[in-house]
Design a protein around this motif. Structure first.
Motif, PDB file in Angstrom:
ATOM      1  N   ASP A  41       0.823  -1.212   0.000  1.00 30.00           N
ATOM      2  CA  ASP A  41       0.000   0.000   0.000  1.00 30.00           C
ATOM      3  C   ASP A  41       0.856   1.260   0.000  1.00 30.00           C
ATOM      4  OD1 ASP A  41       1.076  -0.058   2.527  1.00 30.00           O
ATOM      5  OD2 ASP A  41      -0.834  -0.075   3.603  1.00 30.00           O
ATOM      6  N   SER A  42       2.116   1.155  -0.450  1.00 29.46           N
ATOM      7  CA  SER A  42       3.038   2.288  -0.380  1.00 29.46           C
ATOM      8  C   SER A  42       2.529   3.499  -1.155  1.00 29.46           C
ATOM      9  CB  SER A  42       4.420   1.878  -0.877  1.00 29.46           C
ATOM     10  OG  SER A  42       4.358   1.258  -2.150  1.00 29.46           O
ATOM     11  N   ALA A  43       1.987   3.282  -2.355  1.00 30.04           N
ATOM     12  CA  ALA A  43       1.447   4.406  -3.134  1.00 30.04           C
ATOM     13  C   ALA A  43       0.225   5.006  -2.438  1.00 30.04           C
ATOM     14  CB  ALA A  43       1.079   3.936  -4.537  1.00 30.04           C
ATOM     15  N   LEU A  44      -0.594   4.161  -1.848  1.00 33.51           N
ATOM     16  CA  LEU A  44      -1.794   4.644  -1.171  1.00 33.51           C
ATOM     17  C   LEU A  44      -1.451   5.499   0.038  1.00 33.51           C
ATOM     18  CD1 LEU A  44      -3.837   1.335  -1.397  1.00 33.51           C
ATOM     19  CD2 LEU A  44      -4.562   3.525  -2.355  1.00 33.51           C
ATOM     20  N   ARG A  45      -0.447   5.107   0.814  1.00 37.03           N
ATOM     21  CA  ARG A  45      -0.059   5.874   1.997  1.00 37.03           C
ATOM     22  C   ARG A  45       0.378   7.297   1.619  1.00 37.03           C
ATOM     23  NH1 ARG A  45       1.352   3.021   6.860  1.00 37.03           N
ATOM     24  NH2 ARG A  45       0.707   0.839   6.713  1.00 37.03           N
ATOM     25  N   VAL A  46       1.156   7.401   0.551  1.00 40.18           N
ATOM     26  CA  VAL A  46       1.612   8.717   0.108  1.00 40.18           C
ATOM     27  C   VAL A  46       0.450   9.519  -0.462  1.00 40.18           C
ATOM     28  CG1 VAL A  46       3.160   9.917  -1.484  1.00 40.18           C
ATOM     29  CG2 VAL A  46       3.946   7.863  -0.302  1.00 40.18           C
ATOM     30  N   LEU A  47      -0.440   8.867  -1.187  1.00 47.79           N
ATOM     31  CA  LEU A  47      -1.593   9.545  -1.771  1.00 47.79           C
ATOM     32  C   LEU A  47      -2.514  10.102  -0.689  1.00 47.79           C
ATOM     33  CD1 LEU A  47      -2.859  10.164  -4.540  1.00 47.79           C
ATOM     34  CD2 LEU A  47      -4.071   7.981  -4.391  1.00 47.79           C
ATOM     35  N   ILE A  48      -2.723   9.338   0.361  1.00 49.48           N
ATOM     36  CA  ILE A  48      -3.564   9.795   1.471  1.00 49.48           C
ATOM     37  C   ILE A  48      -2.965  11.045   2.101  1.00 49.48           C
ATOM     38  CG2 ILE A  48      -4.303   9.226   3.830  1.00 49.48           C
ATOM     39  CD1 ILE A  48      -4.563   6.289   2.801  1.00 49.48           C
ATOM     40  N   ALA A  49      -1.654  11.034   2.354  1.00 48.67           N
ATOM     41  CA  ALA A  49      -0.997  12.198   2.949  1.00 48.67           C
ATOM     42  C   ALA A  49      -1.105  13.421   2.043  1.00 48.67           C
ATOM     43  CB  ALA A  49       0.465  11.881   3.248  1.00 48.67           C
ATOM     44  N   ALA A  50      -0.995  13.198   0.721  1.00 42.00           N
ATOM     45  CA  ALA A  50      -1.106  14.307  -0.232  1.00 42.00           C
ATOM     46  C   ALA A  50      -2.508  14.912  -0.207  1.00 42.00           C
ATOM     47  CB  ALA A  50      -0.770  13.823  -1.637  1.00 42.00           C
ATOM     48  N   PHE A  51      -3.533  14.062  -0.219  1.00 46.19           N
ATOM     49  CA  PHE A  51      -4.911  14.558  -0.160  1.00 46.19           C
ATOM     50  C   PHE A  51      -5.188  15.253   1.176  1.00 46.19           C
ATOM     51  CE2 PHE A  51      -6.360  11.308  -3.499  1.00 46.19           C
ATOM     52  CZ  PHE A  51      -6.463  12.286  -4.486  1.00 46.19           C
ATOM     53  N   ASP A  52      -4.593  14.755   2.250  1.00 44.90           N
ATOM     54  CA  ASP A  52      -4.720  15.429   3.548  1.00 44.90           C
ATOM     55  C   ASP A  52      -4.190  16.855   3.445  1.00 44.90           C
ATOM     56  OD1 ASP A  52      -5.999  13.614   5.224  1.00 44.90           O
ATOM     57  OD2 ASP A  52      -4.135  12.613   5.800  1.00 44.90           O
ATOM     58  N   GLY A  53      -2.993  16.990   2.854  1.00 47.60           N
ATOM     59  CA  GLY A  53      -2.376  18.306   2.732  1.00 47.60           C
ATOM     60  C   GLY A  53      -3.160  19.243   1.844  1.00 47.60           C
ATOM     61  N   ALA A  54      -3.832  18.696   0.840  1.00 48.05           N
ATOM     62  CA  ALA A  54      -4.640  19.505  -0.072  1.00 48.05           C
ATOM     63  C   ALA A  54      -6.037  19.779   0.481  1.00 48.05           C
ATOM     64  CB  ALA A  54      -4.748  18.805  -1.421  1.00 48.05           C
ATOM     65  N   LYS A  55      -6.299  19.294   1.701  1.00 53.10           N
ATOM     66  CA  LYS A  55      -7.593  19.504   2.364  1.00 53.10           C
ATOM     67  C   LYS A  55      -8.739  18.911   1.555  1.00 53.10           C
ATOM     68  CE  LYS A  55      -5.430  22.028   5.436  1.00 53.10           C
ATOM     69  NZ  LYS A  55      -5.066  21.429   6.744  1.00 53.10           N
ATOM     70  N   ARG A  56      -8.523  17.733   1.027  1.00 48.15           N
ATOM     71  CA  ARG A  56      -9.544  17.050   0.241  1.00 48.15           C
ATOM     72  C   ARG A  56     -10.208  15.974   1.102  1.00 48.15           C
ATOM     73  NH1 ARG A  56     -10.446  19.360  -4.992  1.00 48.15           N
ATOM     74  NH2 ARG A  56      -8.738  20.867  -5.132  1.00 48.15           N
ATOM     75  N   PRO A  57     -11.526  16.053   1.292  1.00 46.28           N
ATOM     76  CA  PRO A  57     -12.235  15.064   2.113  1.00 46.28           C
ATOM     77  C   PRO A  57     -12.029  13.626   1.655  1.00 46.28           C
ATOM     78  CG  PRO A  57     -13.662  16.934   1.611  1.00 46.28           C
ATOM     79  CD  PRO A  57     -12.430  17.101   0.780  1.00 46.28           C
ATOM     80  N   ILE A  58     -11.689  13.435   0.386  1.00 45.09           N
ATOM     81  CA  ILE A  58     -11.511  12.078  -0.106  1.00 45.09           C
ATOM     82  C   ILE A  58     -10.362  11.364   0.600  1.00 45.09           C
ATOM     83  CG2 ILE A  58      -9.885  12.572  -1.984  1.00 45.09           C
ATOM     84  CD1 ILE A  58     -11.662  10.638  -3.695  1.00 45.09           C
ATOM     85  N   ALA A  59      -9.491  12.118   1.283  1.00 52.00           N
ATOM     86  CA  ALA A  59      -8.399  11.498   2.029  1.00 52.00           C
ATOM     87  C   ALA A  59      -8.939  10.519   3.065  1.00 52.00           C
ATOM     88  CB  ALA A  59      -7.538  12.561   2.703  1.00 52.00           C
ATOM     89  N   GLN A  60      -9.995  10.918   3.775  1.00 54.94           N
ATOM     90  CA  GLN A  60     -10.575  10.048   4.796  1.00 54.94           C
ATOM     91  C   GLN A  60     -11.231   8.825   4.160  1.00 54.94           C
ATOM     92  OE1 GLN A  60     -10.163  10.098   7.972  1.00 54.94           O
ATOM     93  NE2 GLN A  60      -9.006  12.021   7.948  1.00 54.94           N
ATOM     94  N   GLN A  61     -11.885   9.024   3.028  1.00 53.13           N
ATOM     95  CA  GLN A  61     -12.495   7.888   2.328  1.00 53.13           C
ATOM     96  C   GLN A  61     -11.427   6.883   1.882  1.00 53.13           C
ATOM     97  OE1 GLN A  61     -15.261   9.145  -0.816  1.00 53.13           O
ATOM     98  NE2 GLN A  61     -15.353  11.168   0.139  1.00 53.13           N
ATOM     99  N   LEU A  62     -10.316   7.428   1.377  1.00 48.11           N
ATOM    100  CA  LEU A  62      -9.237   6.566   0.902  1.00 48.11           C
ATOM    101  C   LEU A  62      -8.571   5.849   2.066  1.00 48.11           C
ATOM    102  CD1 LEU A  62      -7.742   5.655  -1.609  1.00 48.11           C
ATOM    103  CD2 LEU A  62      -6.215   7.623  -1.367  1.00 48.11           C
ATOM    104  N   ARG A  63      -8.401   6.548   3.183  1.00 48.23           N
ATOM    105  CA  ARG A  63      -7.805   5.926   4.368  1.00 48.23           C
ATOM    106  C   ARG A  63      -8.672   4.769   4.854  1.00 48.23           C
ATOM    107  NH1 ARG A  63      -6.982  10.198   6.824  1.00 48.23           N
ATOM    108  NH2 ARG A  63      -4.703  10.378   6.675  1.00 48.23           N
ATOM    109  N   ALA A  64      -9.987   4.985   4.931  1.00 50.52           N
ATOM    110  CA  ALA A  64     -10.906   3.939   5.390  1.00 50.52           C
ATOM    111  C   ALA A  64     -10.942   2.763   4.418  1.00 50.52           C
ATOM    112  CB  ALA A  64     -12.306   4.527   5.571  1.00 50.52           C
TER     113      ALA A  64
END
Length: 417
Positions: A279-302
């Motif tokens: 899940d290495s790409a997913l972990r970085v993607l989640i952090a990026a969406f978090d930084g961009a203040k995109r709600p989809i970060a939480q959906q992706l994390r879950a």
């Protein structure tokens, strides 16, 4: 290795090179004329430098991909796998050459050319004539005739990742890696730029359409994560009683057995030592969406956590993967609508730093992806040469995966500030 010179091509005849009716591979010879892409020096009259063949031949690692199959290491790997000569085995040729069925090979295609022009740009037989001498030589016209649109990150990701990540037909199995094949690692923007400037010679000039590294990086992460779901579906069950371990994170098992190595949060609710998908790409993607203040970060994390926890239940796994695909598709749409400016790149960088400090990149694979992302985001955040020594320090922590210490990487905040 046989090379076609301009003189030889003239003897053959220009029409013989270009006059092919069906979509067969013509080989690098079809691009090598000095008035096409074989110029000894880059030209300035157009954006295309026209020395791409010379650059490929002398500087591009893809040109040496076939030769790799003849070295001592490849011989050892092939022997361990019970194969014949690596340079004759399809499982090796699939990624180390422009390997196509014999019916699609033009008379001048040479397998020992390695990864040639058409392996990435597509079979040239339908577009090379209008590309060279047609009334409309525009990029759009070339694409309409079959040229692959590599300027689009989504398309380039599809082409590169067929080998650099894997696909249903091309796959670096756990057995292959146990025999000595290197672990596959890839990040679209970083690898594109390394390839583009390999040997200190530009393969092409960057322009406004290709220079947005942050967008390319994010789209590449989405594609990598989606492709890994395909690999699990195609290869995850294995051929015997054991699953195909190559679809999992290598460092879930291959890590130094020290007490300190198990310390810190796992960030996925799995017990230490649990088998985990990569899940290495997913972990970085989640952090990026978090930084961009995109709600989809939480959906992706879950969705990622659900996917990891469904590992041992086939029915739950199918549902979890379907859900993760849906969220990734939505994430791709989010990226398309994002406005990439320095302030946002800085925010994503800070989010990656914070995630690292929380221990959310606990293994070498995820730390490697995070490091490449940080370098890219620092560059897009604005010039700051003071960071260079810190970046070098960050990558020194990744020089040897067998000595990787997650605690050191958790101090990355001090490195990048």
């Amino acid at each position: 290795m046989k090379r076609w010179t301009v003189g030889m091509l003239c003897m053959i005849g220009f029409g013989a090179v270009f006059g092919v009716a069906h979509a067969e591979r013509l080989g690098v010879a079809s691009c090598a004329q000095s008035f096409c892409h074989g110029s000894a020096k880059p030209l300035t009259a157009t954006h295309v430098q026209q020395n791409e063949y010379i650059t490929w031949l002398n500087f591009d690692p893809h040109a040496r991909a076939y030769a790799t199959l003849r070295n001592a290491k490849s011989r050892v790997i092939a022997t361990r796998l019970g194969l014949g000569a690596a340079y004759e085995e399809k499982v090796c040729l699939d990624c180390h050459t422009d390997y196509v069925r014999r019916a699609d090979r033009g008379p001048k295609l040479q397998i020992d050319d390695g990864i040639g022009c058409e392996a990435c740009h597509g079979s040239a037989s339908n577009w090379i004539a209008p590309h060279h001498a047609g009334a409309d030589k525009s990029h759009a016209s070339n694409i309409a005739h079959g040229l692959v649109a590599l300027d689009r990150p989504e398309t380039r990701a599809e082409v590169c990742m067929n080998c650099h990540v894997g696909s249903r037909s091309r796959f670096a199995s756990h057995t292959m890696m146990a025999a000595g094949h290197p672990r596959l690692s890839f990040e679209l923007d970083t690898f594109t730029e390394i390839w583009r400037t390999s040997g200190g010679r530009e393969h092409y000039r960057r322009n406004s359409d290709t220079a947005n590294g942050t967008r390319t990086w994010l789209l590449g992460l989405v594609k990598t994560a989606t492709l890994r779901l395909d690999l699990i579906a195609a290869h995850g069950k294995g051929e015997g009683a054991m699953p195909e371990f190559a679809v999992y994170n290598c460092y879930a098992c291959h890590r130094q057995m020290r007490v300190e190595a198990w310390a810190g949060p796992q960030a996925d609710d799995l017990a230490p030592g649990s088998l985990r998908f990569d899940d290495s790409a997913l972990r970085v993607l989640i952090a990026a969406f978090d930084g961009a203040k995109r709600p989809i970060a939480q959906q992706l994390r879950a969705a990622t956590r659900q996917w990891q926890k469904s590992l041992n239940n086939a029915q739950q796994l199918a549902t979890a993967q379907q859900n993760l695909r849906r969220v990734l598709a939505a994430g791709s749409s989010e990226i398309t609508g994002m406005n990439f400016v320095a302030v946002q790149s800085r925010a994503m960088l800070e989010s990656l730093v914070a995630a690292a400090q929380r221990g959310e990149f606990p293994d070498y694979a995820s730390a490697e992806q995070a490091a490449m992302a940080m370098v890219l985001l620092m560059a897009d955040s604005g010039p700051d040469t003071r960071r260079r020594p810190d970046v070098d320090k960050l990558f020194r922590a990744l020089e040897d995966d067998s000595r990787f210490d997650p605690k050191v990487f958790r101090n990355v905040g001090a490195v990048t500030r």
